[in-house]
Write a protein that holds these residues in place. Sequence first.
Motif, mmCIF file in Angstrom:
data_model
loop_
_atom_site.group_PDB
_atom_site.id
_atom_site.type_symbol
_atom_site.label_atom_id
_atom_site.label_comp_id
_atom_site.label_asym_id
_atom_site.label_seq_id
_atom_site.Cartn_x
_atom_site.Cartn_y
_atom_site.Cartn_z
ATOM 1 N N HIS A 1 -18.663 40.133 15.520
ATOM 2 C CA HIS A 1 -17.479 40.892 15.952
ATOM 3 C C HIS A 1 -17.441 42.242 15.233
ATOM 4 C CE1 HIS A 1 -13.368 41.959 16.932
ATOM 5 N NE2 HIS A 1 -13.238 40.853 17.659
ATOM 6 N N PRO A 2 -17.258 43.328 15.963
ATOM 7 C CA PRO A 2 -17.301 44.668 15.338
ATOM 8 C C PRO A 2 -16.220 44.889 14.297
ATOM 9 C CG PRO A 2 -16.553 44.792 17.631
ATOM 10 C CD PRO A 2 -17.076 43.415 17.430
ATOM 11 N N ALA A 3 -15.095 44.180 14.380
ATOM 12 C CA ALA A 3 -14.030 44.382 13.396
ATOM 13 C C ALA A 3 -14.482 44.008 11.997
ATOM 14 C CB ALA A 3 -12.801 43.566 13.786
ATOM 15 N N ALA B 1 -4.569 49.695 8.731
ATOM 16 C CA ALA B 1 -5.890 50.040 9.266
ATOM 17 C C ALA B 1 -5.883 50.161 10.791
ATOM 18 C CB ALA B 1 -6.908 48.996 8.835
ATOM 19 N N GLY B 2 -4.732 49.940 11.413
ATOM 20 C CA GLY B 2 -4.627 50.158 12.852
ATOM 21 C C GLY B 2 -4.888 48.947 13.733
ATOM 22 N N TYR B 3 -4.924 47.764 13.143
ATOM 23 C CA TYR B 3 -5.143 46.537 13.924
ATOM 24 C C TYR B 3 -3.773 45.945 14.268
ATOM 25 C CZ TYR B 3 -9.924 47.003 12.211
ATOM 26 O OH TYR B 3 -11.184 47.477 11.918
ATOM 27 N N THR C 1 -5.498 43.419 17.748
ATOM 28 C CA THR C 1 -6.597 44.016 18.494
ATOM 29 C C THR C 1 -7.257 45.097 17.660
ATOM 30 O OG1 THR C 1 -5.155 45.679 19.506
ATOM 31 C CG2 THR C 1 -5.452 43.587 20.708
ATOM 32 N N MET C 2 -8.446 45.504 18.089
ATOM 33 C CA MET C 2 -9.125 46.628 17.454
ATOM 34 C C MET C 2 -8.255 47.874 17.595
ATOM 35 S SD MET C 2 -12.281 45.660 16.392
ATOM 36 C CE MET C 2 -13.374 47.090 16.524
ATOM 37 N N PRO C 3 -8.411 48.861 16.697
ATOM 38 C CA PRO C 3 -7.594 50.077 16.792
ATOM 39 C C PRO C 3 -7.655 50.755 18.153
ATOM 40 C CG PRO C 3 -8.686 49.988 14.672
ATOM 41 C CD PRO C 3 -9.236 48.842 15.481
ATOM 42 N N ASP C 4 -8.791 50.637 18.846
ATOM 43 C CA ASP C 4 -8.893 51.245 20.173
ATOM 44 C C ASP C 4 -8.348 50.333 21.269
ATOM 45 O OD1 ASP C 4 -10.818 49.287 20.369
ATOM 46 O OD2 ASP C 4 -12.523 50.660 20.536
ATOM 47 N N ARG D 1 -10.604 45.138 21.950
ATOM 48 C CA ARG D 1 -10.976 43.743 21.720
ATOM 49 C C ARG D 1 -10.044 43.085 20.719
ATOM 50 N NH1 ARG D 1 -17.205 41.943 20.169
ATOM 51 N NH2 ARG D 1 -16.844 39.676 20.090
ATOM 52 N N LYS D 2 -9.697 41.837 20.968
ATOM 53 C CA LYS D 2 -8.832 41.096 20.059
ATOM 54 C C LYS D 2 -9.619 40.623 18.831
ATOM 55 C CE LYS D 2 -5.532 39.352 23.467
ATOM 56 N NZ LYS D 2 -4.859 38.132 24.009
#
Length: 604
Positions: free
Chosen positions: A296-298, A365-367, A376-379, A382-383
Amino acid sequence: MRRWFARLAALGVALLVAGTGTTAALAQDPAAGKKVFRVGATQAMDSMNPFLAVRLVSTSIHRWMYGYLTVPDSKTLQPSPDLAESWTTSEDGLTWTFKIRTAKWSDGQPVTAEDAAWTFNKMMTDEAAKTANGPAVENFESVTASGQDLTIKLKAPQASMLENPVPIMPKHAWESVTDMANYDAEKYPTVSSGPYIAVEHKKDQYVKLQANPNYWRGKPKIDELQVIFYDNPQAAIAGLKKGDIDLLGRMTPQEFEAIQNDPNIEAWNTQGRRAAYLQVNHGATTTDDKAVGDGHPALKDVKVRQALHYAIDKQKLVDEVQNGLAKPADGSIVPPMYKDFFWEATGEEKVSYDPAKANQILDDAGYKKGADGIRTMPDGDRKLEFRFTIHTETPIEDKLAEYLTAFFKEVGITLTTVKLESSKFTEETGVTGNFDIAISGWSVNPDPEEVMATHLCSRRPAPGGEGGGTESFFCDDTFEKLYQDQLKELDRPKRIDLLKQMQERLYTQAPIIAIYYTNDLEGYRKDRVTSITPIPEDKGLLYGGSGYWPFYTVDVKATAAASGSTGGGSNTGIIAGIVGAVVVIGVGAFLLTRRRKSTADERE
């Protein structure tokens, strides 16, 4: 692949598959008056050849049979003389000279420096001979003998030279072996220099060893040592309670509780040498820095990894998953039993259970949390839904997964459990990178250099998937420099400080998150064993220790005439056999050094 395969014994992975059940094969009854000590193991020998043997039980038995340059001191665990009675080092740290003591092999031949030189040169020139301990000679430039002086010249300084794990073999008994890869060493009695001589091995059932009258420290107190192999822990526990065996180690808390109230069994509970931790896929790469896997990218964000750390109630895990038989980890991968090397976080750096702080870190951090409470991711793409990879059929890991799932839910993260059999588990967490978070652990030797090395850039798999031995896919410039600095630092206090800085780096960057240090849980028949000295001697370990001392010092009651009974330490001489299959490790996926946890215990 050899490099990985050689390391499995540190993993000491007990890959066992229950078969049609366990039977008992009757060995010849010991003669009345003999002292026989019987040890149970839920893992069978893979080879009697020390150059090839990679399982933990094999490594242990070979420690009882052969001498080494040095061994851990029974009180301090620091390197102490064994076959090498003394040593000197050149000023540049590149030349080591060991004085080999005057001793005899079990067949009466003298032990010489030439035996040690032959052993190391064989490993340096024969690929098959590197199978078990190849990395131990990688830094050797040359090895020569002159009289009783053994000289090893290194390519670069190596502070861990006195921790060499290679048993010294008798040249006169082994130099005629031309095909090491296929030599099973099933020739008895063995020619040994350690406390015991192997006299019989029945595959998947038992190994018999007899006291070595020529051992340089003096003959052991017992006459015979038997290692009896069981196909599952439950059968071994039953064997201990029945009196078919005298000692059993490496128990889970649940197994340990089954023996605690038995009046004939001494329940042995002490600090262990194992750290359990979470391996976090922070962006798996190969040695050419190419990304692999589907992590997972997070988890590439250190803030997310740190938030996970704050979300874990380690004390609750100790109390309710380990039944109180562990210590919460406020440090890294070196357990507190190693007082010199153990590092523990303090002050603001210490991560304590604090879900509010974990939530704040993720918020900052924007999550952001969605309407369903999942971040979710900052963008927003994705959860934060992570997989937790554990081993199939390991109830204690199932329980751990339940608790972690609840902890992470409190901070807006979903955790889903993935169960894999051992070979697939090792492939996905050590080679292909197809995981998010996984359970892991390591049983640490008195010198922690090897466990630290599993987090080097070079331990990542090669582009083709071969080689490696990574424990985290970690590749960090700061960590690399600290490792190289400690490698050449011969001043022990200064080296210890560098190794502690490496632990601190793992703690703050969190490619792994240590959760607890498990206790060493063992049991022995106090109606049979009259004395046994742990290592270290101050409430240390027995079977789970890193040296031969408990098995050299053990004493037991002499056998009486055989009565036909199998209970309470009787003298039937029963050797438990295995009908169930023992898995032979496939060569496809395992890349870890020999201390990686599988379905039982240990990489050593």
